[in-house]
Design a protein around this motif. Structure first.
Motif, PDB file in Angstrom:
ATOM      1  N   GLU A  52     -28.741 -16.754  50.448  1.00  0.00           N
ATOM      2  CA  GLU A  52     -30.658 -17.000  49.717  1.00  0.00           C
ATOM      3  C   GLU A  52     -31.574 -15.570  50.516  1.00  0.00           C
ATOM      4  OE1 GLU A  52     -30.782 -21.528  48.429  1.00  0.00           O
ATOM      5  OE2 GLU A  52     -29.808 -20.907  50.404  1.00  0.00           O
ATOM      6  N   LEU A  53     -31.398 -15.659  51.763  1.00  0.00           N
ATOM      7  CA  LEU A  53     -32.192 -14.801  52.548  1.00  0.00           C
ATOM      8  C   LEU A  53     -31.916 -13.849  52.503  1.00  0.00           C
ATOM      9  CD1 LEU A  53     -32.483 -16.933  56.402  1.00  0.00           C
ATOM     10  CD2 LEU A  53     -33.501 -17.006  54.259  1.00  0.00           C
ATOM     11  N   LYS A  54     -30.603 -13.274  52.243  1.00  0.00           N
ATOM     12  CA  LYS A  54     -30.590 -11.532  51.887  1.00  0.00           C
ATOM     13  C   LYS A  54     -31.212 -11.277  50.529  1.00  0.00           C
ATOM     14  CE  LYS A  54     -26.883  -8.487  50.606  1.00  0.00           C
ATOM     15  NZ  LYS A  54     -25.527  -8.189  50.817  1.00  0.00           N
ATOM     16  N   GLN A  55     -31.473 -12.499  49.356  1.00  0.00           N
ATOM     17  CA  GLN A  55     -31.915 -12.078  47.922  1.00  0.00           C
ATOM     18  C   GLN A  55     -33.452 -12.156  48.519  1.00  0.00           C
ATOM     19  OE1 GLN A  55     -30.594 -11.055  45.695  1.00  0.00           O
ATOM     20  NE2 GLN A  55     -31.641 -11.459  43.797  1.00  0.00           N
ATOM     21  N   VAL A  56     -33.878 -12.519  49.596  1.00  0.00           N
ATOM     22  CA  VAL A  56     -35.470 -12.465  49.851  1.00  0.00           C
ATOM     23  C   VAL A  56     -36.140 -11.661  50.282  1.00  0.00           C
ATOM     24  CG1 VAL A  56     -37.615 -13.830  51.222  1.00  0.00           C
ATOM     25  CG2 VAL A  56     -35.463 -15.336  50.103  1.00  0.00           C
ATOM     26  N   TRP A  57     -34.715 -11.219  51.489  1.00  0.00           N
ATOM     27  CA  TRP A  57     -35.779  -9.963  52.120  1.00  0.00           C
ATOM     28  C   TRP A  57     -35.639  -8.737  50.103  1.00  0.00           C
ATOM     29  CZ3 TRP A  57     -37.452  -8.230  56.490  1.00  0.00           C
ATOM     30  CH2 TRP A  57     -37.700  -7.007  57.062  1.00  0.00           C
ATOM     31  N   ALA A  58     -34.514  -8.797  49.760  1.00  0.00           N
ATOM     32  CA  ALA A  58     -34.355  -7.523  48.791  1.00  0.00           C
ATOM     33  C   ALA A  58     -35.733  -8.017  47.728  1.00  0.00           C
ATOM     34  CB  ALA A  58     -32.637  -8.005  47.650  1.00  0.00           C
ATOM     35  N   ILE A  59     -35.738  -9.181  47.533  1.00  0.00           N
ATOM     36  CA  ILE A  59     -37.150  -8.885  46.475  1.00  0.00           C
ATOM     37  C   ILE A  59     -37.906  -8.779  47.404  1.00  0.00           C
ATOM     38  CG2 ILE A  59     -38.365 -10.306  44.863  1.00  0.00           C
ATOM     39  CD1 ILE A  59     -35.583 -11.975  44.310  1.00  0.00           C
ATOM     40  N   ILE A  74     -46.164 -13.023  52.510  1.00  0.00           N
ATOM     41  CA  ILE A  74     -46.801 -13.672  51.526  1.00  0.00           C
ATOM     42  C   ILE A  74     -45.164 -13.856  49.859  1.00  0.00           C
ATOM     43  CG2 ILE A  74     -48.301 -14.658  50.111  1.00  0.00           C
ATOM     44  CD1 ILE A  74     -50.305 -13.057  51.808  1.00  0.00           C
ATOM     45  N   THR A  75     -44.912 -12.986  49.920  1.00  0.00           N
ATOM     46  CA  THR A  75     -44.003 -12.916  48.219  1.00  0.00           C
ATOM     47  C   THR A  75     -42.561 -13.773  49.638  1.00  0.00           C
ATOM     48  OG1 THR A  75     -44.699 -10.809  47.698  1.00  0.00           O
ATOM     49  CG2 THR A  75     -42.889 -11.657  46.938  1.00  0.00           C
ATOM     50  N   ALA A  76     -42.324 -12.978  50.251  1.00  0.00           N
ATOM     51  CA  ALA A  76     -40.754 -13.745  50.828  1.00  0.00           C
ATOM     52  C   ALA A  76     -41.175 -15.398  51.148  1.00  0.00           C
ATOM     53  CB  ALA A  76     -40.687 -13.211  52.299  1.00  0.00           C
ATOM     54  N   MET A  77     -42.505 -15.361  51.686  1.00  0.00           N
ATOM     55  CA  MET A  77     -42.650 -17.178  51.739  1.00  0.00           C
ATOM     56  C   MET A  77     -42.715 -17.827  50.884  1.00  0.00           C
ATOM     57  SD  MET A  77     -42.510 -18.158  55.101  1.00  0.00           S
ATOM     58  CE  MET A  77     -41.125 -16.751  55.150  1.00  0.00           C
ATOM     59  N   GLN A  78     -43.164 -17.421  49.071  1.00  0.00           N
ATOM     60  CA  GLN A  78     -43.290 -17.690  48.881  1.00  0.00           C
ATOM     61  C   GLN A  78     -42.203 -18.654  47.836  1.00  0.00           C
ATOM     62  OE1 GLN A  78     -46.489 -15.576  46.473  1.00  0.00           O
ATOM     63  NE2 GLN A  78     -47.814 -16.640  47.063  1.00  0.00           N
ATOM     64  N   LEU A  79     -40.762 -16.981  47.601  1.00  0.00           N
ATOM     65  CA  LEU A  79     -39.766 -16.659  47.138  1.00  0.00           C
ATOM     66  C   LEU A  79     -38.751 -18.068  48.681  1.00  0.00           C
ATOM     67  CD1 LEU A  79     -39.121 -13.522  47.680  1.00  0.00           C
ATOM     68  CD2 LEU A  79     -39.738 -15.004  45.599  1.00  0.00           C
ATOM     69  N   ILE A  80     -39.011 -18.146  49.645  1.00  0.00           N
ATOM     70  CA  ILE A  80     -38.596 -19.479  50.509  1.00  0.00           C
ATOM     71  C   ILE A  80     -38.400 -20.884  49.619  1.00  0.00           C
ATOM     72  CG2 ILE A  80     -38.117 -19.919  52.628  1.00  0.00           C
ATOM     73  CD1 ILE A  80     -38.446 -17.451  53.975  1.00  0.00           C
ATOM     74  N   SER A  81     -39.765 -20.661  49.524  1.00  0.00           N
ATOM     75  CA  SER A  81     -40.400 -21.960  48.823  1.00  0.00           C
ATOM     76  C   SER A  81     -39.733 -22.405  47.967  1.00  0.00           C
ATOM     77  CB  SER A  81     -42.278 -21.609  49.237  1.00  0.00           C
ATOM     78  OG  SER A  81     -42.533 -23.542  48.770  1.00  0.00           O
ATOM     79  N   ASN A  99     -45.455 -19.876  38.150  1.00  0.00           N
ATOM     80  CA  ASN A  99     -45.966 -18.491  39.067  1.00  0.00           C
ATOM     81  C   ASN A  99     -45.918 -19.060  40.724  1.00  0.00           C
ATOM     82  OD1 ASN A  99     -47.655 -17.099  40.186  1.00  0.00           O
ATOM     83  ND2 ASN A  99     -49.133 -17.190  39.382  1.00  0.00           N
ATOM     84  N   LEU A 100     -45.190 -18.658  41.128  1.00  0.00           N
ATOM     85  CA  LEU A 100     -45.004 -18.288  42.603  1.00  0.00           C
ATOM     86  C   LEU A 100     -46.385 -18.785  43.893  1.00  0.00           C
ATOM     87  CD1 LEU A 100     -42.044 -15.951  43.581  1.00  0.00           C
ATOM     88  CD2 LEU A 100     -42.039 -17.706  43.461  1.00  0.00           C
ATOM     89  N   GLU A 101     -47.168 -18.169  42.949  1.00  0.00           N
ATOM     90  CA  GLU A 101     -48.826 -17.967  44.269  1.00  0.00           C
ATOM     91  C   GLU A 101     -49.345 -20.227  44.174  1.00  0.00           C
ATOM     92  OE1 GLU A 101     -51.720 -15.699  42.704  1.00  0.00           O
ATOM     93  OE2 GLU A 101     -50.260 -13.745  43.367  1.00  0.00           O
ATOM     94  N   PRO A 105     -46.518 -23.293  51.043  1.00  0.00           N
ATOM     95  CA  PRO A 105     -46.323 -23.035  51.746  1.00  0.00           C
ATOM     96  C   PRO A 105     -44.817 -23.955  51.731  1.00  0.00           C
ATOM     97  CG  PRO A 105     -48.153 -23.134  52.254  1.00  0.00           C
ATOM     98  CD  PRO A 105     -48.088 -24.288  51.454  1.00  0.00           C
ATOM     99  N   PRO A 106     -43.211 -23.099  52.876  1.00  0.00           N
ATOM    100  CA  PRO A 106     -42.159 -23.806  52.647  1.00  0.00           C
ATOM    101  C   PRO A 106     -42.314 -23.829  53.617  1.00  0.00           C
ATOM    102  CG  PRO A 106     -42.851 -21.179  53.246  1.00  0.00           C
ATOM    103  CD  PRO A 106     -43.881 -21.481  53.043  1.00  0.00           C
TER     104      PRO A 106
END
Length: 551
Positions: A52-59, A74-81, A99-101, A105-106
Motif C-alpha cells: 500500500e505504501l509503495k502505491q502511495v509513493w508511486a502516486i 499532502i497528496t501522500a497523506m490524503q492517500l494514506i487516509s 475527493n481526497l481533499e 488527516p490520517p
C-alpha cells in the motif's frame, strides 16, 4: 490542540497548516524535500502494508523526482487516509470515489509523543534549530547549495550521497565530469552552450511549428482557455516572433534581451544568436494552472513561396534547433489547405534531427473538409512527411480542430466528429503526461548530451593529431575540412562509434572554419574515462538511490 489524526474535522486552509507542521517534522534535512529515509520512517506510523505504501509513493511522486515536496506530501497523506478507510489504492478507485481533499488527516501512531519530544527540544535553549511561527514548527532555512560554483571541492571524486533529488545529482555530475570535457574541446561553440542550473530546473517545454495560419497560437489559446499577452491571430503571417508562454504572477510581456540575461530562466544560451534574434523574441507571462507545469513556445510561421526567399535577419533554423534540444515535445501543425512542405520548412524539419522521439504531427482545422476529402488529405500528408522525415516508420498524426468552436458535424458527419474528439483526447493525454515524464526526459537528454560530447572530443582530437608538427598547417587544415566525411568514418571505425550519433558534416565544417585546428587539445583519456564512469556507474547509482523507496 492535540494532534489526533482522523478524529477532527478541518477546513482546507487548516489542513494545509496541519500538514505543513507534519512535513516540517518529517523533513530531517529541513530543505523542503522529503527523501526516502525520512518518508519511510514517517509513513511507517500509518500502519499500512508495504504494498500500500509503495502505491502511495508511486502516486505522490508521479514525476519520479525521488523526493516529495509539500504538495506531494499532502497528496501522500490524503492517500494514506483514503487507504486507512479501507479503500483500494488504484487509479480507477481514485477517479470514481470522493475527493481526497475532503478526507480528514490520517491516523499516525505515536506521532503525538514524537512531536512533543521535538517541542521539548525546541524549548531547550542549547538547541535552537527550530523556530515557531504562528504556532507552526518552522525549520531554520537551509544554506543554499551552490552547485554551479567555478571551484570544485574534489576533482577526482563525485559524492552523490548528500543530494536530495535526481536533478541535483545530474547538476553535480555535469559540473565535475561532463563540463570539463565540453570546455576542453569547445563543445559549447560547436553543438550547445554550457548548461546552467536553470536549464536543469526549467519546466517541461512544448514547441509548436508550422507554416503561417495553421493554428499554432489558437492551439495554445485552446489549451489555456484564454488569450495571453502578445497573441495575434489572423490568416496572414501574424506571429513574427518567438513567444515563450510561461507562468508568472501577473499578465505581462518581457522583451527578449531581458530574458536572455535572466539567470533564473533557461534562455541565456540564446545570446549566441545576437540582437537581431533577441528583438524577435519575448516572454509572455500570466498566472495559469497549466503553465505551472508546462511552458509553451509559439514560433513564427514558416514561410513558403516568394516570402521564403526573403532572408531573415537571424539564423531561424539554428534557433529552432536550440529550442528542439530544450523541449520535451515538438508539435508540427499542418492545415488541410497547406500540405505543401516549403524549402524553409524542410530545413526546419531537418534541424530537428536527433529529436525524432519528441515530434508529434497535428493535422489541424480538419473540420473544414468532409470525410472523403479528409481521407485524401491524410494520405497526401503522410506521403509528404515520408519524403522529408527520411524514416521508414510512420509518424503519428493527430487529426482534429483545436479551437474554441465545436466541431462542425454538418460538414464532417457524425463519424468525423467522433474521430476528432478521440484524436484530441489522445493528444491531450500526451500533453498531460509531459510533467510526469519530465525527470526521465532530463536524464535522457543528459545522457544524449554526454555521448555527443564524447564523440565531439574524439573528432577534435583526431583532427588535431592529423595536423603536421611544423610546416604546411594551413594546407593540412584545408585537406581535413574537404575530406571531413571520410575523417568521420575513420573515427567511427577506430573507436567503434555509431554513425547516427555523429554531427552533420556541413554544420560541423561551418563552425570549424572559424578555428585553427592546431589550437585544439590532444585526446585526454582521463576525461573520456570520467564520462564513461559517469554513464556506466554514477547515473545508474543515482537512479537506484531515487527509485520507489518500497521496491
Amino acid at each position: 490542540m492535540e494532534i489526533v489524526s482522523g478524529a477532527i474535522n478541518l477546513s482546507s486552509k487548516e489542513q494545509h497548516k496541519f500538514y505543513q507542521t507534519w512535513f516540517n517534522f518529517a523533513d530531517s534535512d529541513r530543505d523542503g524535500r522529503l527523501t526516502g529515509n525520512d518518508a519511510t520512517n514517517f509513513f511507517g506510523l500509518s500502519g499500512l502494508s508495504k504494498p500500500e505504501l509503495k502505491q502511495v509513493w508511486a502516486i505522490a511522486d508521479s514525476k519520479r523526482q525521488g523526493y516529495l515536496g509539500l504538495k506531494e506530501f499532502i497528496t501522500a497523506m490524503q492517500l494514506i487516509s483514503f487507504a486507512q478507510e479501507g479503500n483500494e489504492l488504484t487509479s480507477d478507485a481514485l477517479k470514481s470515489t470522493v475527493n481526497l481533499e475532503t478526507l480528514n488527516p490520517p491516523y499516525m501512531k505515536g506521532l503525538d509523543s514524537l512531536m512533543e519530544s521535538l517541542n521539548q527540544k525546541k524549548r531547550d535553549p542549547v538547541s535552537n534549530e527550530y523556530s515557531e511561527t504562528n504556532g507552526n514548527i518552522q525549520p531554520s532555512p537551509p544554506k543554499p547549495m551552490n552547485l554551479f560554483s567555478m571551484k570544485s571541492k574534489k576533482k577526482n571524486h563525485t559524492s552523490l550521497t548528500s543530494v536530495t533529488s535526481v536533478i541535483d545529482g545530474l547538476k553535480i555530475l555535469y559540473n565535475e565530469k561532463l563540463k570539463p570535457l565540453e570546455a576542453t574541446y569547445r563543445f559549447n561553440d560547436f553543438v550547445s552552450p554550457f548548461l546552467t542550473s536553470s536549464d536543469f530546473d526549467a519546466k517541461p517545454m512544448v514547441m509548436l511549428l508550422g507554416q503561417y495560419s495553421t493554428g499554432k497560437t489558437t492551439f495554445i489559446k485552446h489549451l489555456l482557455q484564454c488569450s495571453y499577452p502578445g497573441a495575434h491571430i489572423g490568416p496572414e503571417p501574424t506571429t513574427d516572433r518567438f513567444i515563450v508562454v510561461m507562468s508568472g504572477p501577473d499578465e505581462r510581456s518581457i522583451p527578449g534581451n531581458t530574458i536572455a540575461v535572466h539567470a533564473d530562466m533557461p534562455f541565456t544560451g540564446l545570446n549566441t544568436f545576437g540582437g537581431s534574434f533577441l528583438s524577435k523574441f519575448e516572454c509572455s507571462q500570466l498566472p495559469h494552472q497549466l503553465l505551472e507545469h508546462i511552458t509553451f513556445v509559439d514560433t513564427p510561421g514558416v514561410l513558403s513561396g516568394e516570402k521564403q526567399r526573403t532572408q531573415r535577419s537571424y539564423d531561424f533554423t539554428g534557433v529552432i534547433s536550440w529550442f528542439a534540444a530544450k523541449c520535451d515535445l515538438i508539435l508540427l501543425l499542418f492545415d488541410p489547405h497547406k500540405l505543401d512542405i516549403s524549402d524553409e520548412f524542410k530545413r526546419v524539419i531537418s534541424s530537428l534531427r536527433g529529436h525524432d522521439d519528441k515530434i508529434r504531427v497535428v493535422l489541424n482545422k480538419a473540420d473544414q473538409v468532409d470525410t472523403q476529402q479528409l481521407m485524401r488529405v491524410y494520405g497526401a500528408l503522410m506521403w509528404s512527411l515520408g519524403k522529408v522525415l527520411n524514416t521508414p516508420e510512420v509518424a503519428r498524426v493527430y487529426i482534429g480542430s483545436f479551437n474554441d468552436k465545436s466541431v462542425n458535424e454538418a460538414a464532417t458527419g457524425p463519424v468525423g466528429k467522433e474521430l476528432f474528439e478521440k484524436e484530441q483526447d489522445d493528444l491531450l493525454v500526451d500533453l498531460i503526461d509531459i510533467p510526469k515524464k519530465a525527470c526521465d526526459r532530463r536524464i535522457n537528454e543528459f545522457v544524449k548530451r554526454a555521448r555527443a560530447a564524447k564523440i565531439h572530443a574524439y573528432i577534435i582530437s583526431h583532427l588535431k593529431k592529423e595536423m603536421p608538427a611544423l610546416m604546411g598547417k594551413a594546407k593540412a587544415q584545408r585537406r581535413l575540412m574537404d575530406n571531413l566525411e571520410s575523417e568521420f568514418e575513420k573515427i567511427q571505425r577506430e573507436y567503434h562509434l555509431p554513425a547516427g550519433d555523429f554531427p552533420s558534416v556541413d554544420q560541423f565544417k561551418g563552425v570549424l572554419s572559424r578555428y585553427n585546428i592546431d589550437d585544439f587539445e590532444k585526446l585526454k583519456p582521463k576525461m573520456i574515462q570520467a564520462v564513461d564512469d559517469m554513464l556506466g556507474y554514477d547515473i545508474p547509482e543515482l537512479l537506484k538511490n531515487f527509485r520507489n523507496i518500497y521496491d
